[in-house]
Design a protein around this motif. Structure first.
Motif, PDB file in Angstrom:
ATOM      1  N   ARG A 166      10.889  19.843   5.470  1.00 41.86           N
ATOM      2  CA  ARG A 166      10.217  18.800   4.690  1.00 41.86           C
ATOM      3  C   ARG A 166       9.378  17.937   5.626  1.00 41.86           C
ATOM      4  NH1 ARG A 166      14.802  16.779   0.312  1.00 41.86           N
ATOM      5  NH2 ARG A 166      15.046  18.799  -0.739  1.00 41.86           N
ATOM      6  N   ASN A 167       8.450  17.192   5.027  1.00 39.17           N
ATOM      7  CA  ASN A 167       7.470  16.460   5.831  1.00 39.17           C
ATOM      8  C   ASN A 167       7.872  15.028   6.164  1.00 39.17           C
ATOM      9  OD1 ASN A 167       5.657  18.624   6.015  1.00 39.17           O
ATOM     10  ND2 ASN A 167       4.861  18.183   3.977  1.00 39.17           N
ATOM     11  N   GLY A 168       8.861  14.471   5.466  1.00 38.19           N
ATOM     12  CA  GLY A 168       9.354  13.143   5.787  1.00 38.19           C
ATOM     13  C   GLY A 168       8.497  12.014   5.251  1.00 38.19           C
ATOM     14  N   GLU A 169       9.018  10.790   5.419  1.00 38.74           N
ATOM     15  CA  GLU A 169       8.331   9.604   4.917  1.00 38.74           C
ATOM     16  C   GLU A 169       8.767   8.391   5.713  1.00 38.74           C
ATOM     17  OE1 GLU A 169       9.535   8.760   0.943  1.00 38.74           O
ATOM     18  OE2 GLU A 169      11.657   8.973   1.389  1.00 38.74           O
TER      19      GLU A 169
ATOM     20  N   ILE B 246       4.500   5.288   3.373  1.00 42.53           N
ATOM     21  CA  ILE B 246       3.716   6.407   3.894  1.00 42.53           C
ATOM     22  C   ILE B 246       4.501   7.710   3.714  1.00 42.53           C
ATOM     23  CG2 ILE B 246       2.346   5.055   5.505  1.00 42.53           C
ATOM     24  CD1 ILE B 246       4.246   5.863   7.714  1.00 42.53           C
ATOM     25  N   GLN B 247       3.752   8.772   3.404  1.00 43.20           N
ATOM     26  CA  GLN B 247       4.355  10.080   3.205  1.00 43.20           C
ATOM     27  C   GLN B 247       3.787  11.069   4.230  1.00 43.20           C
ATOM     28  OE1 GLN B 247       2.451   8.779   0.246  1.00 43.20           O
ATOM     29  NE2 GLN B 247       4.182   7.347   0.154  1.00 43.20           N
ATOM     30  N   GLU B 248       4.562  12.130   4.470  1.00 41.46           N
ATOM     31  CA  GLU B 248       4.216  13.172   5.453  1.00 41.46           C
ATOM     32  C   GLU B 248       4.083  12.587   6.859  1.00 41.46           C
ATOM     33  OE1 GLU B 248       1.384  16.163   4.583  1.00 41.46           O
ATOM     34  OE2 GLU B 248       1.997  16.375   2.483  1.00 41.46           O
ATOM     35  N   THR B 249       5.138  11.931   7.313  1.00 36.08           N
ATOM     36  CA  THR B 249       5.138  11.371   8.666  1.00 36.08           C
ATOM     37  C   THR B 249       5.234  12.461   9.728  1.00 36.08           C
ATOM     38  OG1 THR B 249       7.540  11.113   8.544  1.00 36.08           O
ATOM     39  CG2 THR B 249       6.196   9.219   7.884  1.00 36.08           C
ATOM     40  N   LYS B 250       5.978  13.520   9.411  1.00 37.99           N
ATOM     41  CA  LYS B 250       6.198  14.652  10.316  1.00 37.99           C
ATOM     42  C   LYS B 250       7.041  14.291  11.541  1.00 37.99           C
ATOM     43  CE  LYS B 250       3.512  17.410   7.849  1.00 37.99           C
ATOM     44  NZ  LYS B 250       2.196  17.871   8.306  1.00 37.99           N
ATOM     45  N   TRP B 251       7.580  13.070  11.615  1.00 35.88           N
ATOM     46  CA  TRP B 251       8.451  12.691  12.725  1.00 35.88           C
ATOM     47  C   TRP B 251       9.891  13.022  12.370  1.00 35.88           C
ATOM     48  CZ3 TRP B 251       6.682   7.204  14.777  1.00 35.88           C
ATOM     49  CH2 TRP B 251       5.434   7.349  15.418  1.00 35.88           C
ATOM     50  N   LEU B 252      10.519  13.854  13.181  1.00 36.97           N
ATOM     51  CA  LEU B 252      11.884  14.310  12.907  1.00 36.97           C
ATOM     52  C   LEU B 252      12.900  13.222  13.271  1.00 36.97           C
ATOM     53  CD1 LEU B 252      13.353  16.850  11.859  1.00 36.97           C
ATOM     54  CD2 LEU B 252      13.689  17.507  14.251  1.00 36.97           C
TER      55      LEU B 252
ATOM     56  N   GLY C 226       0.804  -1.208   0.000  1.00 36.66           N
ATOM     57  CA  GLY C 226       0.000   0.000   0.000  1.00 36.66           C
ATOM     58  C   GLY C 226       0.839   1.261   0.000  1.00 36.66           C
ATOM     59  N   SER C 227       0.195   2.385  -0.293  1.00 33.47           N
ATOM     60  CA  SER C 227       0.837   3.699  -0.227  1.00 33.47           C
ATOM     61  C   SER C 227      -0.196   4.705   0.266  1.00 33.47           C
ATOM     62  CB  SER C 227       1.380   4.103  -1.601  1.00 33.47           C
ATOM     63  OG  SER C 227       2.044   5.354  -1.521  1.00 33.47           O
ATOM     64  N   TRP C 228       0.271   5.637   1.152  1.00 36.97           N
ATOM     65  CA  TRP C 228      -0.680   6.576   1.745  1.00 36.97           C
ATOM     66  C   TRP C 228       0.049   7.817   2.239  1.00 36.97           C
ATOM     67  CZ3 TRP C 228      -4.646   4.807   6.065  1.00 36.97           C
ATOM     68  CH2 TRP C 228      -5.746   5.670   6.034  1.00 36.97           C
ATOM     69  N   ASN C 229      -0.393   8.970   1.795  1.00 33.66           N
ATOM     70  CA  ASN C 229       0.033  10.244   2.365  1.00 33.66           C
ATOM     71  C   ASN C 229      -0.897  10.510   3.544  1.00 33.66           C
ATOM     72  OD1 ASN C 229       0.266  13.032   3.009  1.00 33.66           O
ATOM     73  ND2 ASN C 229       1.090  13.449   0.975  1.00 33.66           N
ATOM     74  N   ILE C 230      -0.378  10.384   4.759  1.00 32.60           N
ATOM     75  CA  ILE C 230      -1.233  10.381   5.955  1.00 32.60           C
ATOM     76  C   ILE C 230      -1.336  11.734   6.648  1.00 32.60           C
ATOM     77  CG2 ILE C 230      -0.873   7.929   6.398  1.00 32.60           C
ATOM     78  CD1 ILE C 230       1.196   8.792   8.526  1.00 32.60           C
TER      79      ILE C 230
ATOM     80  N   GLY D  10       6.102   2.782  -4.396  1.00 25.07           N
ATOM     81  CA  GLY D  10       4.857   3.392  -3.972  1.00 25.07           C
ATOM     82  C   GLY D  10       5.104   4.827  -3.551  1.00 25.07           C
ATOM     83  N   GLY D  11       4.119   5.697  -3.761  1.00 24.32           N
ATOM     84  CA  GLY D  11       4.349   7.063  -3.319  1.00 24.32           C
ATOM     85  C   GLY D  11       3.340   8.070  -3.808  1.00 24.32           C
ATOM     86  N   ASP D  12       3.526   9.274  -3.297  1.00 19.25           N
ATOM     87  CA  ASP D  12       2.760  10.454  -3.715  1.00 19.25           C
ATOM     88  C   ASP D  12       3.625  11.183  -4.733  1.00 19.25           C
ATOM     89  OD1 ASP D  12       1.511  12.855  -4.061  1.00 19.25           O
ATOM     90  OD2 ASP D  12       1.418  13.391  -1.937  1.00 19.25           O
ATOM     91  N   PHE D  13       3.234  11.108  -6.015  1.00 24.79           N
ATOM     92  CA  PHE D  13       4.046  11.679  -7.087  1.00 24.79           C
ATOM     93  C   PHE D  13       3.584  13.070  -7.506  1.00 24.79           C
ATOM     94  CE2 PHE D  13       5.123   7.231  -7.379  1.00 24.79           C
ATOM     95  CZ  PHE D  13       6.471   7.253  -7.697  1.00 24.79           C
TER      96      PHE D  13
END
Length: 337
Positions: A77-80, A50-56, A22-26, A154-157
């Motif tokens: 950046r939002n991370g992954e 997963i994209q935009e994890t926001k965990w540094l 799966g792939s998901w921008n959360i 997988g990803g948000d392109f």
């Protein structure tokens, strides 16, 4: 780069397994990690980009039995991250965090080496230099994967490939959604260069199972799962799951891929023709003895080594003439020798 211990797979030729990716921008993992894992378990997803994890930071974390590798080196950046379920987590043998937009894991499944890449392309309004760097990084990672290994991306392109194939007939199945944009052209050029296909374009679905991003103002498809063109027949299904939500306008996408163990080819060795010693009889032995006398095999002179080399050569030559030789193609089975 990290390494993990290898673990034998239960995949066999007679019992292939279906891998759900799966792939998901959360939007963010903060406060959502447990809910995310519950959804992935309910949907039986084995690997999730997963994209935009926001965990540094660049770290690894156990989340209710699933293993998460995440990367966010810069606050700008939002991370992954990539999540792997309990059954596969010990089969991950390598993790590579290229930057906050590209990361990859490497698994060994039943003799198959599988590379899973998570890609998060810059949004349309960002600097062209960021976009160029993203495609260059992704290009470099894919080029570094041996042709003998499997590849999933997988990803948000952040690009729309549109519902029509146009000049991309070989990689676009004409089952996607919307109109093509500049980002979609970049994605299709990349897919074409590496002989990949978009899973979504291979299955005819209703609109709600194609739209990956929905807001009050727009609905579109910008999240994709890519696989090698030669594996298109192993992809059994692709869908967008509109009913799952984690404070985000993006929807979860997944595909089912059949994994089969590679069949080992029988190794064949090609040797020099061998003397058929098994055909030795009393009469044949007497015939060989007479030939050796005629060759003067026993009358050689010189040091011990040269005398033996001369006599052995005569024995082999006489035996070839009397007993014959094999065809020269052998395996572990010795045939009629």
């Amino acid at each position: 780069m990290e390494n993990s211990s290898r673990h034998s797979s239960t995949v066999t030729d007679n019992n292939p397994r279906t891998l759900r990716v799966g792939s998901w921008n959360i939007g963010t993992l903060t406060g959502n990690s447990i809910e995310l894992v519950k959804i992935l378990k309910k949907r039986k997803i084995n690997i999730a980009c997963i994209q935009e994890t926001k965990w540094l930071g660049t770290n690894t974390k156990d989340v209710d039995g699933l293993k998460l590798w995440f990367s966010r080196k810069s606050r700008s950046r939002n991370g992954e991250g990539i999540l792997v379920d309990r059954d596969l987590r010990d089969q991950v043998v390598e993790i590579r965090r290229v930057d906050d937009r590209v990361m990859t894991i490497n698994l060994v499944l039943g003799g198959i080496t599988l590379n899973v890449i998570n890609a998060y392309a810059p949004q349309a309004g960002l600097d062209k230099e960021d976009k160029r760097r993203f495609w260059e990084d992704l290009d470099k990672v894919v080029r570094g994967i041996p042709l003998t290994e499997k590849l999933l991306i997988g990803g948000d392109f952040n690009g729309h490939i549109g519902s029509f194939s146009n000049r991309y007939d070989d990689i676009h199945g004409s089952f996607d959604f919307g109109d093509r944009g500049e980002g979609g052209v970049s994605l299709l050029d990349f897919v074409n260069a590496f002989e990949l296909v978009t899973a979504s374009s291979s299955f005819q679905k209703r609109e709600q199972h194609l739209v990956t991003f929905r807001s009050v103002m727009a609905k579109t498809q910008i999240d994709y799962l890519l696989l090698q063109k030669g594996d298109r027949g192993l992809c059994k299904d692709f869908k967008v799951i509109p009913s799952e939500n984690i404070s985000t306008q993006h929807k979860l996408v997944d595909m089912d891929l059949e994994i089969r163990k590679k069949k080992k080819k029988k190794r064949v060795q090609y040797d020099q023709p061998r003397i058929r010693w098994g055909g030795m009889t009393g009469g044949k032995a007497q015939e060989i003895r007479m030939k050796l006398v005629g060759m003067g095999a026993w009358g050689s002179s010189g040091d011990t080594n040269s005398m033996w080399a001369r006599t052995a050569g005569c024995i082999r030559e006489a035996a070839r003439e009397v007993l014959g030789v094999s065809k020269g193609c052998t395996s572990r089975h010795q045939g009629d020798w």
